[in-house]
Design an enzyme around this catalytic site. Structure first.
Site, PDB file in Angstrom:
ATOM      1  N   GLU A  39       0.826  -1.298  -0.067  1.00 17.58           N
ATOM      2  CA  GLU A  39       0.104   0.061  -0.081  1.00 17.58           C
ATOM      3  C   GLU A  39       0.819   1.148  -0.079  1.00 17.58           C
ATOM      4  O   GLU A  39       2.111   1.224   0.489  1.00 17.58           O
ATOM      5  CB  GLU A  39      -0.934  -0.040   1.295  1.00 17.58           C
ATOM      6  CG  GLU A  39      -0.172   0.088   2.451  1.00 17.58           C
ATOM      7  CD  GLU A  39      -1.116   0.171   3.674  1.00 17.58           C
ATOM      8  OE1 GLU A  39      -2.241  -0.153   3.559  1.00 17.58           O
ATOM      9  OE2 GLU A  39      -0.692   0.435   4.914  1.00 17.58           O
ATOM     10  N   HIS A  65       8.019   0.314  13.048  1.00 16.39           N
ATOM     11  CA  HIS A  65       6.377   0.056  12.880  1.00 16.39           C
ATOM     12  C   HIS A  65       5.887  -0.516  14.040  1.00 16.39           C
ATOM     13  O   HIS A  65       4.576  -1.192  14.146  1.00 16.39           O
ATOM     14  CB  HIS A  65       5.986  -0.611  11.672  1.00 16.39           C
ATOM     15  CG  HIS A  65       6.853  -0.113  10.430  1.00 16.39           C
ATOM     16  ND1 HIS A  65       6.244   1.181   9.860  1.00 16.39           N
ATOM     17  CD2 HIS A  65       7.639  -0.808   9.688  1.00 16.39           C
ATOM     18  CE1 HIS A  65       7.223   1.425   8.802  1.00 16.39           C
ATOM     19  NE2 HIS A  65       8.106   0.323   8.821  1.00 16.39           N
ATOM     20  N   ARG A 106      -8.872  -7.814  18.410  1.00 17.29           N
ATOM     21  CA  ARG A 106      -8.083  -8.349  19.644  1.00 17.29           C
ATOM     22  C   ARG A 106      -8.065  -7.266  20.594  1.00 17.29           C
ATOM     23  O   ARG A 106      -8.261  -6.139  20.268  1.00 17.29           O
ATOM     24  CB  ARG A 106      -7.080  -9.234  19.229  1.00 17.29           C
ATOM     25  CG  ARG A 106      -6.134  -8.206  18.655  1.00 17.29           C
ATOM     26  CD  ARG A 106      -4.752  -8.828  18.354  1.00 17.29           C
ATOM     27  NE  ARG A 106      -3.945  -7.970  17.418  1.00 17.29           N
ATOM     28  CZ  ARG A 106      -3.198  -6.990  17.851  1.00 17.29           C
ATOM     29  NH1 ARG A 106      -3.179  -6.423  19.102  1.00 17.29           N
ATOM     30  NH2 ARG A 106      -2.305  -6.314  17.147  1.00 17.29           N
TER      31      ARG A 106
END
Length: 615
Positions: A183, A218, A274
Site C-alpha cells: 500500500e 512500525h 483483539r
C-alpha cells in the site's frame, strides 16, 4: 458462567488476563512452550499445560494443541490475548466447536477484518498490485497479525522483491500466515486509533482515541489516551468510521480501528480484532477493565447505552530488552530486578531472576501513568522510569525518558517519523561521569578490609577499569589512614557496599550500587567491570562480524563465498531473533576472507559470522 479460563498466549498478556480472572473468581489455565516452563505466566496460573512444538517459535501457533490443553485442564473458555492466534478465525471456530466459550469476536468478523487486505476491500480500499516508480515509497505489510512484524518500507523498486520475501518470512514465523500486500506509505503522519467495545445486543462503544505515533520498526513504543490536538470534527469522524466498521461485521467484544492522520485527514489502516497491547491507557482514562468487559460480553451481558466518561490523561511506555543505539538489537540474559515507584501501573510477564530468551518478543513491561492533565501524566511517567530499578540486559529505558521529555512530544507535535529524525540525539551516551568511581568504591568496601589498600608512605593509587556505554573508563582512588577513601576533585562523604555519597563543588549526590558478577549498576548507569589483565585470546581480527544477539542464521546473500568482493553496508546475512530478522552488513568495502555462517545455524552472542578485509 465461566469457571475456568485458558489464555492461549504467554508473557505479559497472559499475566494481565489472569489478574482479572482472579478478581472475578475465575480459575486460570496457562499453556507453555519448553523454554517457558518456568516463565511467570506459567507460575502464576492455577493449572499449566505443556505444548509440544517443532520449535519454540511455533508452539503458541498450534491451535489444535491449545484446544486439547483446554479440554484436558477442564477450562470452559479461551482468551487469545494478542499476537499469535488472536486474529485467527480457524482457531476461534475450533474453540467454539470444542464446546468452549471464545473470548473474542465471531469468526466471521475476524475473517472480515483480521486480514488487512479483506478489511480494506470491505471499506472500498484496494491494495497496490503493480508498483511503479510513481507509487514509491510503499509499505509491504503482513495481511495477518501486527506488532510491526512482516512490515517493510520500500523506497527503491529494486528492493521490492527482497523486502517482500523478508516480510513473508517474518509474517509466517509470527502469525502462521505469509500473505503480504502493498500500500502507499504515508510519511510523517500520526498513528491514531479508536478503542471499540461491542456487546451481543447491538450496542457499540467508541472508547476514545489513542495516539501511538512513536514507533520503531512500525512497532509502538509510547502510547497515550486521548490523542492530543485532534479537532472535534476529526474525532467525530474517527468515532463514526470505527463504529461503522464494527457494525459492518457484527462485531462483539474489544477491538481497535487504526488510522493514519495526515494533513487533517484520516486514512484507514486496519481493524485489530483483539485486545491491544496499549489497552491500559484507555482503561486508566475511562476507569474500565477491558478484560473483564470482554469476559462479561462473552457471557452475554449487555453494555449500558452510553460508555463511561473519560477522565484525565494516560501515557504508556513499553520497556524493551533492546539496544536502540545499535539498530534496536534485542538483548538476552537474566533480569535481576525490575521495580517502578508506586502510583505507576506496571504490566509485565517477568519477575526478578527470570531469563530473557531469544525466542519471543523483547518487551519486558509496560509502565502506565495517569494524571488529570497530559503534562502531568508525561512528567509522572518520565520520573517513574528515571527512578525505576532495572538490573539486567540493556534496555530502552533512557530512550523512553528522553522521548517523553523531548520538545516535539511534550508539545504534542510528534509523528511516526519521530525516531527517524531524532534517534541519534536520543541515544547519545550520557552516563554519569562519577558512576565508575562510585562502583569502584563500593567494590572496595565489599571485597575486603577498608584498610587493605592503605600504605604508610605515599604510593600509587588504586585503579579500576569499567566499560560504560561502549567506552572504557579508568578511575583512581586512595585509602586514607582513617579507613576512608580519597579521590582527586571529589569529596567522598560515605561509602559502603551498596551506597556511595560523593560531593563535587558543594553538591552531594547519592549512588546506589548493585553488582551481579562483572555487571555493576550505579543508579541508572550500567557498567561492566573489566579485568586488570585482558585475555588476548578474545581479540578478533579487524573486519570481524560478530553475532550481536543469539539467534538463527536464516539467509546468506546468494553467491556469497570467501573471496567475494563486498561493499560497505552491503547485507551479507540475516539473523532471526525474537521473530524479527536482522541484517548483518559489511563493515567496510573489501573482500570476504571468512564465512562461518550457514542457513539454519544457531549462534550465540559474539559468535564469529564472517570477516571482511578492507581494501
Amino acid at each position: 458462567m465461566i469457571s475456568s479460563l485458558l489464555v492461549a498466549n504467554r508473557g505479559e498478556i497472559a499475566c494481565r488476563v489472569f489478574r482479572t480472572c482472579r478478581e472475578l473468581g475465575i480459575r486460570t489455565v496457562a499453556v507453555h512452550s519448553d523454554p517457558d516452563e518456568n516463565a511467570r505466566h506459567a507460575r502464576v496460573a492455577d493449572t499449566t499445560v505443556r505444548l509440544p512444538g517443532a520449535t519454540p517459535a511455533d508452539t503458541y501457533l498450534r491451535g489444535d494443541l491449545i484446544v486439547k490443553a483446554a479440554l484436558a485442564a477442564g477450562a470452559d473458555a479461551v482468551h487469545p490475548g494478542y499476537g499469535f492466534l488472536s486474529e485467527n478465525a480457524d482457531f476461534a471456530r475450533a474453540v467454539r466447536d470444542a464446546g468452549l466459550l471464545w473470548i473474542g469476536p465471531p469468526p466471521g468478523a475476524i475473517e472480515a477484518m483480521a486480514s488487512k487486505t479483506r478489511a480494506k476491500e470491505l471499506l472500498g480500499l484496494m491494495p497496490l498490485h503493480d508498483v511503479t516508480e510513481a507509487d514509491l515509497p510503499v509499505l509491504v505489510k503482513a495481511a495477518a497479525g501486527g506488532g510491526g512484524r512482516g512490515m517493510r518500507v520500500v523506497r527503491r523498486l529494486a528492493d521490492l522483491d527482497a523486502e517482500r520475501t523478508a516480510a513473508r518470512a517474518e509474517a509466517l514465523a509470527a502469525f502462521g500466515d505469509d500473505e503480504v500486500f502493498t500500500e502507499p506509505y504515508i510519511e510523517d503522519g500520526r498513528h491514531i486509533e479508536v478503542q471499540i467495545l461491542a456487546d451481543t445486543h447491538g450496542t457499540v462503544w467508541a472508547l476514545g482515541t489513542r495516539d501511538c505515533s512513536l514507533q520503531r520498526r512500525h512497532q509502538k513504543v509510547i502510547e497515550e489516551a486521548p490523542a492530543p490536538g485532534l479537532t472535534d470534527a476529526l474525532t467525530a469522524e474517527l468515532y463514526d468510521t470505527a463504529v461503522r466498521a464494527a457494525r459492518a461485521v457484527d462485531y462483539t467484544g474489544a477491538g481497535t480501528v487504526e488510522f493514519l492522520v495526515a494533513d487533517g485527514r484520516a486514512h484507514f489502516l486496519e481493524m485489530n480484532t483483539r485486545l491491544q497491547v496499549e489497552h491500559p491507557v484507555t482503561e486508566a482514562v475511562f476507569g474500565i477493565d477491558l478484560v473483564a468487559a470482554q469476559i462479561r460480553v462473552a457471557e452475554g451481558e449487555a453494555l449500558e447505552a452510553d460508555p463511561p466518561r473519560a477522565r484525565g490523561h494516560a501515557v504508556e511506555a513499553r520497556l524493551y530488552a533492546e539496544d536502540p543505539a545499535h539498530d534496536w538489537a534485542p538483548q538476552t540474559g537474566t533480569l535481576h530486578r525490575l521495580t517502578v515507584p508506586s502510583g505507576v501501573r506496571l504490566d509485565t510477564g517477568y519477575t526478578d531472576g527470570d531469563d530473557i530468551g531469544v525466542h519471543y518478543d523483547p518487551m519486558l513491561a509496560k509502565a502506565v501513568a495517569h494524571a488529570p492533565t497530559r503534562a502531568e501524566a508525561v512528567r509522572k511517567l518520565a520520573d517513574a522510569l528515571e527512578r525505576a530499578t532495572i538490573h539486567g540486559p540493556v534496555t530502552n529505558r533512557d530512550l523512553l525518558i528522553r522521548s517523553l521529555l523531548h520538545a516535539e512530544f511534550t508539545s504534542a507535535h510528534m509523528d511516526t517519523g519521530f525516531y527517524d529524525r531524532h534517534l541519534d540525539e536520543l541515544t547519545a551516551p550520557a552516563p554519569d561521569p562519577y558512576a565508575p568511581l562510585a562502583a569502584a568504591l563500593a567494590d572496595a568496601c565489599t571485597r575486603g578490609s577498608r584498610f587493605g589498600g592503605w600504605r604508610n608512605l605515599p604510593s600509587q593509587p588504586q585503579t579500576k577499569r569499567y566499560a560504560v556505554a561502549g567506552e572504557k573508563r579508568e578511575v583512581r582512588y586512595r585509602h586514607t589512614r582513617a579507613g576512608g577513601f580519597e579521590a582527586d576533585g571529589v569529596r567522598i562523604v560515605h561509602a559502603d557496599g551498596g551506597l556511595v555519597v560523593l560531593e563535587v563543588d558543594g553538591v552531594r549526590r547519592k549512588y546506589e550500587v548493585t553488582r551481579y558478577g562483572d555487571q555493576v549498576y550505579v543508579n541508572t548507569t550500567r557498567l561492566t567491570a573489566l579485568p586488570r589483565f585482558p585475555d588476548p585470546t578474545t581479540q578478533h581480527a579487524p573486519g570481524s562480524l560478530l553475532a550481536p544477539m543469539p539467534g538463527t542464521v536464516v539467509r546468506v546473500t546468494e553467491g556469497l563465498t570467501v573471496g567475494t568482493a563486498v561493499a560497505a553496508g552491503q547485507p551479507l546475512l540475516w539473523l532471526e531473533a525474537m521473530k524479527m530478522q536482522h541484517e548483518i552488513k559489511a563493515p567496510a568495502t573489501g573482500t570476504l576472507s571468512a564465512l562461518n555462517a550457514v542457513p539454519g545455524q544457531q549462534v550465540t552472542v559474539g559468535s564469529l559470522l564472517a570477516v571482511v578485509e578492507a581494501t
